[in-house]
Design a protein around this motif. Structure first.
Motif, PDB file in Angstrom:
ATOM      1  N   ASN A 195      -3.055  11.135 -18.309  1.00  0.00           N
ATOM      2  CA  ASN A 195      -3.291  11.917 -19.508  1.00  0.00           C
ATOM      3  C   ASN A 195      -3.573  13.349 -19.078  1.00  0.00           C
ATOM      4  O   ASN A 195      -4.678  13.701 -18.674  1.00  0.00           O
ATOM      5  N   MET A 196      -2.538  14.209 -19.177  1.00  0.00           N
ATOM      6  CA  MET A 196      -2.627  15.569 -18.644  1.00  0.00           C
ATOM      7  C   MET A 196      -3.632  16.416 -19.431  1.00  0.00           C
ATOM      8  O   MET A 196      -4.310  17.267 -18.866  1.00  0.00           O
ATOM      9  N   ILE A 197      -3.724  16.170 -20.730  1.00  0.00           N
ATOM     10  CA  ILE A 197      -4.629  16.986 -21.539  1.00  0.00           C
ATOM     11  C   ILE A 197      -6.074  16.772 -21.088  1.00  0.00           C
ATOM     12  O   ILE A 197      -6.838  17.720 -20.862  1.00  0.00           O
ATOM     13  N   ILE A 198      -6.454  15.487 -20.948  1.00  0.00           N
ATOM     14  CA  ILE A 198      -7.819  15.206 -20.534  1.00  0.00           C
ATOM     15  C   ILE A 198      -8.058  15.702 -19.112  1.00  0.00           C
ATOM     16  O   ILE A 198      -9.128  16.242 -18.791  1.00  0.00           O
ATOM     17  N   LEU A 200      -8.660  19.422 -19.225  1.00  0.00           N
ATOM     18  CA  LEU A 200      -9.979  19.734 -19.785  1.00  0.00           C
ATOM     19  C   LEU A 200     -11.082  19.467 -18.758  1.00  0.00           C
ATOM     20  O   LEU A 200     -12.042  20.231 -18.650  1.00  0.00           O
ATOM     21  N   VAL A 201     -10.937  18.363 -18.009  1.00  0.00           N
ATOM     22  CA  VAL A 201     -11.941  18.047 -16.996  1.00  0.00           C
ATOM     23  C   VAL A 201     -11.992  19.126 -15.938  1.00  0.00           C
ATOM     24  O   VAL A 201     -13.073  19.556 -15.500  1.00  0.00           O
ATOM     25  N   GLU A 202     -10.821  19.617 -15.520  1.00  0.00           N
ATOM     26  CA  GLU A 202     -10.782  20.665 -14.491  1.00  0.00           C
ATOM     27  C   GLU A 202     -11.414  21.946 -15.005  1.00  0.00           C
ATOM     28  O   GLU A 202     -12.159  22.628 -14.287  1.00  0.00           O
ATOM     29  N   ASN A 203     -11.151  22.284 -16.272  1.00  0.00           N
ATOM     30  CA  ASN A 203     -11.755  23.490 -16.845  1.00  0.00           C
ATOM     31  C   ASN A 203     -13.279  23.370 -16.918  1.00  0.00           C
ATOM     32  O   ASN A 203     -14.010  24.326 -16.661  1.00  0.00           O
ATOM     33  N   VAL A 204     -13.751  22.185 -17.299  1.00  0.00           N
ATOM     34  CA  VAL A 204     -15.203  21.981 -17.366  1.00  0.00           C
ATOM     35  C   VAL A 204     -15.820  22.147 -15.998  1.00  0.00           C
ATOM     36  O   VAL A 204     -16.882  22.744 -15.833  1.00  0.00           O
ATOM     37  N   LYS A 205     -15.148  21.629 -14.987  1.00  0.00           N
ATOM     38  CA  LYS A 205     -15.680  21.731 -13.617  1.00  0.00           C
ATOM     39  C   LYS A 205     -15.744  23.178 -13.173  1.00  0.00           C
ATOM     40  O   LYS A 205     -16.691  23.591 -12.500  1.00  0.00           O
ATOM     41  N   CYS A 247     -10.644   6.160 -16.188  1.00  0.00           N
ATOM     42  CA  CYS A 247     -10.224   6.508 -14.834  1.00  0.00           C
ATOM     43  C   CYS A 247      -9.272   5.419 -14.353  1.00  0.00           C
ATOM     44  O   CYS A 247      -9.477   4.224 -14.647  1.00  0.00           O
ATOM     45  N   ARG A 248      -8.228   5.832 -13.656  1.00  0.00           N
ATOM     46  CA  ARG A 248      -7.257   4.842 -13.197  1.00  0.00           C
ATOM     47  C   ARG A 248      -7.946   3.765 -12.351  1.00  0.00           C
ATOM     48  O   ARG A 248      -7.721   2.558 -12.550  1.00  0.00           O
ATOM     49  N   LEU A 249      -8.783   4.178 -11.417  1.00  0.00           N
ATOM     50  CA  LEU A 249      -9.424   3.212 -10.528  1.00  0.00           C
ATOM     51  C   LEU A 249     -10.380   2.291 -11.295  1.00  0.00           C
ATOM     52  O   LEU A 249     -10.461   1.096 -11.019  1.00  0.00           O
ATOM     53  N   CYS A 250     -11.090   2.839 -12.290  1.00  0.00           N
ATOM     54  CA  CYS A 250     -12.002   2.018 -13.089  1.00  0.00           C
ATOM     55  C   CYS A 250     -11.248   0.923 -13.832  1.00  0.00           C
ATOM     56  O   CYS A 250     -11.671  -0.238 -13.885  1.00  0.00           O
ATOM     57  N   LEU A 251     -10.101   1.304 -14.436  1.00  0.00           N
ATOM     58  CA  LEU A 251      -9.333   0.337 -15.206  1.00  0.00           C
ATOM     59  C   LEU A 251      -8.736  -0.741 -14.306  1.00  0.00           C
ATOM     60  O   LEU A 251      -8.815  -1.933 -14.610  1.00  0.00           O
ATOM     61  N   GLU A 274      -8.571  11.284 -12.560  1.00  0.00           N
ATOM     62  CA  GLU A 274      -7.192  10.819 -12.773  1.00  0.00           C
ATOM     63  C   GLU A 274      -7.155   9.949 -14.030  1.00  0.00           C
ATOM     64  O   GLU A 274      -6.905   8.745 -13.990  1.00  0.00           O
ATOM     65  N   PRO A 275      -7.415  10.538 -15.175  1.00  0.00           N
ATOM     66  CA  PRO A 275      -7.469   9.773 -16.425  1.00  0.00           C
ATOM     67  C   PRO A 275      -6.097   9.244 -16.829  1.00  0.00           C
ATOM     68  O   PRO A 275      -5.090   9.928 -16.671  1.00  0.00           O
TER      69      PRO A 275
END
Length: 568
Positions: A75-78, A81-86, A40-44, A29-30
């Motif tokens: 950030n929908m783009i990131i 991209l993360v989902e595609n990498v997975k 990451c939302r939780l990290c921030l 959830e960037p």
């Protein structure tokens, strides 16, 4: 093969760009901050929760501060991209971690313990503090700061201590003129024309200075350690000396008590003996007088009876009685001739002499105690420097050092006599040996305390006796006793005497031809007192807290000088 390697490299770059700089895992959830950095939302949110409430909202990456909490948009783009990498992670045989932010469950992560000891990003134990970013980081989150060459310090160091008090900026410079730490802004103020260098340079220069001084400090430490050992040895010697003196005094006390007890017992025994002798003689006189008294008593009784008989008879009868009692008349005649017995007077029990001896012993001890109370035993010089006291308390018997003897000086077997010869002895080479002047020094070396010794000069017409510093040179013409600042001596030339030091002579009035001279060295007072015939001839003054040695110089051929053996 090259294409495959390039593909792996490209995938690695993509994965690094899709990794959260807080948890170092693929974004979950960037969200993006106004400064452009994503997390990451939780990290921030967890990072903001771990900071102080009044510290504002800070970007964990660039440290930009937002007065108000920014609106966090995904950030929908990131995210795509993360989902595609997975989805494609198995195509290249890559393992992409998608756990709950690695081995830390961020959702369950809570701020615990001392915030000064835990990473401000993941709450792990902190390894370092980044000075420019003012953040505590664990070993994992420290890598970006190391890559940027940020200044890192131990977690316990306070940020306030690393910032300029005036401007609040990081301290990066050092002013050599003022010896002060400063920030970059300080260079425009009072330090404008000063010699300013970076902290790293100042640190390196300080290390060089310390490294240069380290050998000197080490040598000084060795010197002090040597002196300390010397003091400790003297302390141990003082303890042993005191203990031996106390043991000796106890033994003397025992002997004195034993002597007094034996003297008193002997006197009591003698008194009893003389008493018995006198009583025996008086008893015999008493018995003889008692026998005479008994005879007189009986004669008187007989005479009383005769008087009564004479009163009762006539004269004629008396004449017959007297004629017939010639024996009685003889007895009466003997009694009438009795004379007093002449008694020979017996000697009186007189112990005056013995009592005087005991009184003398008591007086001696009393005077001895008074001297101790007045300190006379510690400072015999206060009692006009009596030589008997000096011998008793400070007497020394120096022995000569053969390694220092000039080749024309012969040393006796007991190392106490130095004799001048005109032939050279085959002595081995030695750095302590005198090579010009016929001199020799003692083995004994003094640098503290009080010391007294005596020198016999009767066998020398021309000599010098005194002391010299242990550091005095042994080679060349300048090494003569009294001819330099490092030696002090009495100079004897036949019957003329003088004090000699640093080429300066002082004539001394010494009547007669003295055979023995005494020297009393008080190191702490810095005095060498010279005696002749029980009187002070001269007092030398100098620094005698450095090692000094008794010394002898013999001029005349076959002349000899002798250190006297003093028995305390």
């Amino acid at each position: 093969m090259a294409s495959s390697s390039s593909s792996y490299s490209d995938i690695g770059v993509i994965l690094n760009e899709l990794t959260c700089p807080v948890c170092f895992e693929l974004y979950k959830e960037p969200i993006c901050l106004p400064c452009g950095h994503s997390f990451c939302r939780l990290c921030l949110e967890t990072s903001w929760e771990n900071r102080e409430a009044d510290a504002g909202y800070v970007c964990p990456n660039c440290r930009e501060v937002f007065p108000q909490k920014p609106k966090l948009m995904k950030n929908m783009i990131i995210a795509n991209l993360v989902e595609n990498v997975k989805l494609k992670k198995g195509k290249f045989g890559l393992e992409v971690r998608d756990t709950e932010h690695g081995d830390v469950n961020v959702k369950e992560r809570m701020k615990s313990g001392d915030s000064e000891s835990f990473c401000e990003v993941c709450n792990r134990e902190a390894a370092k503090r980044c000075v420019p970013c003012e953040i505590l980081c664990c070993a994992k989150h420290l890598k970006p700061h190391q890559q940027k060459r940020h200044k890192l310090v131990d977690p316990g160091v306070k940020i306030e201590e690393l910032r300029c008090i005036e401007h609040g900026k990081p301290i990066q410079l050092y002013c050599k003129d003022d010896g002060s730490l400063m920030c970059v802004t300080c260079t425009g103020g009072q330090h404008r024309d000063h010699d300013v260098v970076a902290l790293e340079i100042a640190h390196a220069e300080l290390k060089d200075v310390l490294a240069a001084k380290y050998p000197h400090v080490s040598e000084s430490m060795e010197s002090v350690a040597s002196q300390l050992r010397h003091v400790q040895e003297e302390e141990a010697q003082a303890e042993n000396s005191s203990r031996n003196a106390e043991d000796s005094l106890e033994e003397k006390r025992r002997l004195v008590c034993q002597l007094v007890n034996e003297s008193v017992d002997l006197m009591k025994s003698e008194i009893n003996k003389r008493k018995m002798e006198k009583l025996s003689l008086l008893g015999k006189q008493r018995e003889k007088l008692e026998q005479q008294m008994e005879d007189l008593r009986q004669g008187k009784s007989t005479m009383d009876a005769a008087f009564q008989d004479l009163e009762a008879i006539s004269f004629l009868h008396v004449w017959f009685i007297i004629n017939g009692s010639k024996d009685l008349l003889k007895r009466l005649e003997t009694m009438s001739d009795f004379k007093s017995m002449k008694r020979t007077p017996l000697p009186v029990l007189d112990f005056t002499k013995e009592e005087k001896n005991l009184d003398g012993l008591i007086t001696l001890n009393k005077n001895f105690l008074e001297k101790i109370q007045k300190g006379s035993l510690e400072h015999p010089e206060k009692v006009e420097l009596d030589q008997n006291n000096l011998r008793r308390f400070y007497g020394r018997s120096p022995s000569l050092d053969p390694n220092s003897a000039h080749r024309e000086i012969t040393i006796s077997g007991d190392l106490r006599t130095a004799t001048r010869t005109w032939t050279e002895n085959q002595y081995p080479e030695h750095p302590d040996r005198f090579d010009v002047h016929p001199q020799v020094v003692s083995r004994d070396c003094f640098s503290s305390g009080r010391h007294y010794w005596e020198v016999d000069v009767r066998s020398s017409r021309w000599c010098q006796i005194g002391i010299c510093l242990n550091s005095m040179g042994r080679k060349g013409a300048e090494s003569g006793l009294g001819g330099n600042p490092e030696s002090w001596c009495l100079y004897k030339s036949n019957n003329d005497f003088s004090a000699y030091h640093n080429k300066q002579r002082t004539s001394l009035s010494v009547p007669g031809d003295h055979e023995r001279f005494g020297f009393f060295l008080d190191c702490e007072a810095g005095e060498l007192t010279c005696f002749g015939d029980s009187r002070v001839l001269h007092v030398f003054r100098g620094n005698f807290m450095v090692p000094v040695r008794p010394a002898i110089r013999v001029w005349d051929g076959r002349g000899s000088v002798h250190f006297v053996h003093l028995v305390k």
